[in-house]
Design a protein around this motif. Structure first.
Motif, short mmCIF file in Angstrom:
data_model
loop_
_atom_site.label_atom_id
_atom_site.label_comp_id
_atom_site.label_asym_id
_atom_site.label_seq_id
_atom_site.Cartn_x
_atom_site.Cartn_y
_atom_site.Cartn_z
N LEU A 176 -44.44 15.17 48.93
CA LEU A 176 -44.58 13.81 49.48
C LEU A 176 -43.23 13.09 49.45
CD1 LEU A 176 -46.38 11.55 50.61
CD2 LEU A 176 -46.76 10.81 48.25
N CYS A 177 -42.48 13.25 48.36
CA CYS A 177 -41.15 12.64 48.27
C CYS A 177 -40.26 13.12 49.41
CB CYS A 177 -40.50 13.00 46.94
SG CYS A 177 -41.19 12.15 45.51
N ASP A 178 -40.32 14.42 49.71
CA ASP A 178 -39.54 14.96 50.83
C ASP A 178 -39.92 14.31 52.15
OD1 ASP A 178 -37.93 16.63 49.40
OD2 ASP A 178 -38.53 18.46 50.41
N LEU A 179 -41.22 14.19 52.39
CA LEU A 179 -41.70 13.60 53.64
C LEU A 179 -41.31 12.13 53.74
CD1 LEU A 179 -43.54 13.85 56.23
CD2 LEU A 179 -45.35 12.89 54.79
N ILE A 180 -41.57 11.35 52.70
CA ILE A 180 -41.30 9.91 52.74
C ILE A 180 -39.81 9.64 52.84
CG2 ILE A 180 -41.54 7.73 51.49
CD1 ILE A 180 -44.12 8.79 52.69
N SER A 181 -38.98 10.43 52.16
CA SER A 181 -37.53 10.24 52.26
C SER A 181 -37.05 10.48 53.69
CB SER A 181 -36.79 11.17 51.29
OG SER A 181 -37.02 12.53 51.59
N ASN A 182 -37.63 11.48 54.36
CA ASN A 182 -37.29 11.73 55.77
C ASN A 182 -37.71 10.56 56.65
OD1 ASN A 182 -36.41 14.22 54.92
ND2 ASN A 182 -38.07 15.38 55.86
N TRP A 183 -38.92 10.08 56.44
CA TRP A 183 -39.45 9.02 57.30
C TRP A 183 -38.74 7.69 57.08
CZ3 TRP A 183 -45.54 9.52 57.49
CH2 TRP A 183 -45.87 10.65 58.25
N THR A 184 -38.45 7.34 55.82
CA THR A 184 -37.77 6.06 55.59
C THR A 184 -36.39 6.05 56.24
OG1 THR A 184 -37.03 6.89 53.43
CG2 THR A 184 -38.97 5.45 53.46
N LEU B 71 -48.14 7.55 58.47
CA LEU B 71 -47.36 7.32 59.70
C LEU B 71 -47.84 6.04 60.39
CD1 LEU B 71 -45.16 8.52 61.60
CD2 LEU B 71 -47.04 9.52 62.91
N PHE B 72 -49.15 5.84 60.42
CA PHE B 72 -49.71 4.62 61.01
C PHE B 72 -49.22 3.38 60.26
CE2 PHE B 72 -53.04 1.35 61.06
CZ PHE B 72 -53.12 1.09 62.43
N VAL B 73 -49.18 3.47 58.93
CA VAL B 73 -48.70 2.35 58.12
C VAL B 73 -47.24 2.05 58.43
CG1 VAL B 73 -48.15 1.63 55.75
CG2 VAL B 73 -50.37 2.68 56.25
N PHE B 74 -46.42 3.09 58.53
CA PHE B 74 -45.00 2.90 58.83
C PHE B 74 -44.81 2.17 60.15
CE2 PHE B 74 -44.00 5.37 55.26
CZ PHE B 74 -42.62 5.48 55.11
N PHE B 75 -45.50 2.64 61.20
CA PHE B 75 -45.36 2.00 62.51
C PHE B 75 -45.96 0.60 62.51
CE2 PHE B 75 -44.33 6.20 64.24
CZ PHE B 75 -43.38 5.86 65.20
#
Length: 500
Positions: free
Chosen positions: A389-397, A478-482
């Motif tokens: 999850l850390c890997d995914l969130i770091s990419n997305w942020t 992803l929905f939350v981010f957008f």
């Protein structure tokens, strides 16, 4: 008395210092997982660096024309050239996602490196149970949330010490790679073009990222963006330069210097270790000598300290950032906190950071068990899920930060029709690569969700929590981010999040 101006080299070095962080130590494995070979991993670095350089070559005009808003960095650029909706949205992103999740990500990355360092003395099969990992990460979070804010001078001294530690593993990795390559040139040269995509040992839902190494290059862009995140803070000094017109070139050259260092380090990791991780490189240095073990332990510990150094820097920044937002009444609950009270501002920070830590840790416990850490034996299954999850969130942020920058660039283009041809060229190239990466991430999220539903129907014997639940969580995130970035608006009383 004339104030001393900042020269070209100083700006370049500022860009280098602001960019080099801890991200490079954690992304090689995922990049190799996407691309399958050293040569395609190298292509992904080149493509991503080219996109970042294009952004750099547009920032001179962006910074120059953003006026007083430039003090707010990339958020200020959006405020200057885009609508209030975009400004409020990306400011919300900074407040509720980017800053708090950076604390979450980096304390877990730090604990990951501590756990790696302990295996030097306790053996590769040593495991810290997930509840110990979470507990240690939480105590680290508390320390770096409160101490640098309460004792700012101590925080600055601590920051100077911790910042040095990130260079030692980088230097060791590059030198080790050169030495190993010089000894085994023939065998290692063949690995350059070998494509070793992950073996399909068990049925899994379909994923776009592993269709081909070329698609893997696109999938790798957000991970590389994370390694370069922070370069744009150099924009705050452009107006203090001797020759401000050379700002973009200084920034671009700084990025290229960092890219050379990162690529050398990345190739060294990939040459020496099969998975591309730093701990694999360290473990290749086999010796029963206690002095050698201590050196290996300290190198891995330096990575943990580098992570904590970045958290420490964020903590120092957050106090001023949130104090200003509360004073300007530009964040939620501003009327419940007093910007003149140090304790009140720190409490505001702590509520956001600690609540985010618990929410994302809970999500992490139900996330994907496979990924870059699947084959690692010294992490238990739930710990692997949190790290994934850390890997995914770091990419997305990082991707959303870059998305905010190109929103500002596009807004500038809309307001300034008479920009130069070179500016337009670099601007459209930057917009293209960031949007391409964003489109891929969105598509990948939808594809994995749909394929996971189909996969669950076809393989009823596989647990709901193995693939389908993580896919649903990924889609919701992803929905939350957008939603935070693009569905926010400000009413007359206070800033509110309007989702849906």
């Amino acid at each position: 008395m004339n104030q001393k101006k900042i020269n070209f080299i100083s700006v370049m070095l500022l860009a280098v210092g602001a960019t080099i962080g801890s991200g490079i130590f954690f992304k090689n494995s995922s990049i190799l997982d996407y691309t399958g070979s050293i040569v395609f991993s190298l292509f992904s670095w080149v493509v991503s660096v080219f996109a970042i350089v294009c952004i750099c070559l547009t920032l001179k005009e962006i910074v120059r024309d953003s006026g007083q808003n430039n003090s707010m960095g990339n958020i200020g650029w959006i405020k200057s050239f885009c609508s209030t909706r975009f400004y409020n949205g990306f400011r919300n992103f900074m407040i509720f996602l980017y800053i708090p999740t950076n604390f979450f990500i980096l304390v877990f990355y730090g604990v990951q490196s501590i756990q790696d360092s302990l295996t030097i003395f306790l053996g590769e099969q040593f495991q810290l149970r997930y509840y110990y990992v979470i507990l240690i990460a939480f105590f680290c979070l508390l320390f770096f949330t409160f101490v640098p804010m309460f004792f700012s001078k101590f925080g600055i001294v601590q920051n100077n010490i911790l910042s040095i530690t990130k260079f030692l593993p980088l230097l060791f990795g590059i030198v080790a790679g050169i030495v190993v390559f010089s000894i085994n040139k023939a065998s290692l040269a063949n690995n350059l073009i070998d494509i070793n995509l992950p073996p399909q040992t068990e049925p899994k839902p379909f994923s776009l990222s592993h269709i081909s190494p070329f698609i893997g290059i696109i999938a790798s862009i957000p991970a590389i963006f994370f390694a370069f995140d922070g370069f744009y803070v150099a924009g705050s000094v452009m107006n203090e330069m001797e020759k401000p017109e050379k700002f973009s070139k200084a920034l671009a050259l700084g990025i290229i210097v960092v890219a050379v260092v990162y690529i050398l380090f990345s190739i060294s990791m990939l040459f020496v270790s099969e998975g591309g991780s730093f701990i694999e490189l360290v473990n290749k240095w086999e010796s029963d000598n206690n002095a050698i073990k201590v050196i290996k332990f300290l190198l891995l510990l330096c990575i943990a300290l580098a992570c904590f150094g970045v958290v420490n820097s964020w903590s120092i920044f957050c106090f001023t950032f949130f104090k200003e937002l509360i004073q300007k009444k530009e964040t939620i609950w501003h009327n419940r906190f007093n910007h003149n009270s140090k304790y009140s501002v720190i409490l505001y920070n702590a509520i956001l950071i600690i609540s985010t830590f618990f929410v994302f840790t809970l999500i992490g416990c139900f996330f994907y068990h496979d990924g870059p850490y699947a084959a690692t034996t010294h992490y238990d299954e739930i710990t692997k899920k949190i790290f994934n999850l850390c890997d995914l969130i770091s990419n997305w942020t990082s991707l959303f930060v870059f998305l905010g920058i190109i929103v500002a660039i596009f807004g500038y283009l809309q307001k300034n029709k008479n920009t130069t041809k070179s500016f337009k060229t670099f601007a459209f190239l930057a917009i293209f690569f960031v949007l391409l990466s964003t489109l891929f991430e969105v598509s990948e999220c939808f594809v994995i969700l749909i394929s996971s539903v189909s996969f669950q129907i076809q393989h009823a014997n596989i647990s709901f929590g193995t693939y389908l639940l993580p896919s649903i969580l990924k889609f919701i995130l992803l929905f939350v981010f957008f939603s935070v970035c693009f569905l926010a608006k400000k009413d007359k009383k206070e800033l509110k999040l309007n989702i849906g």
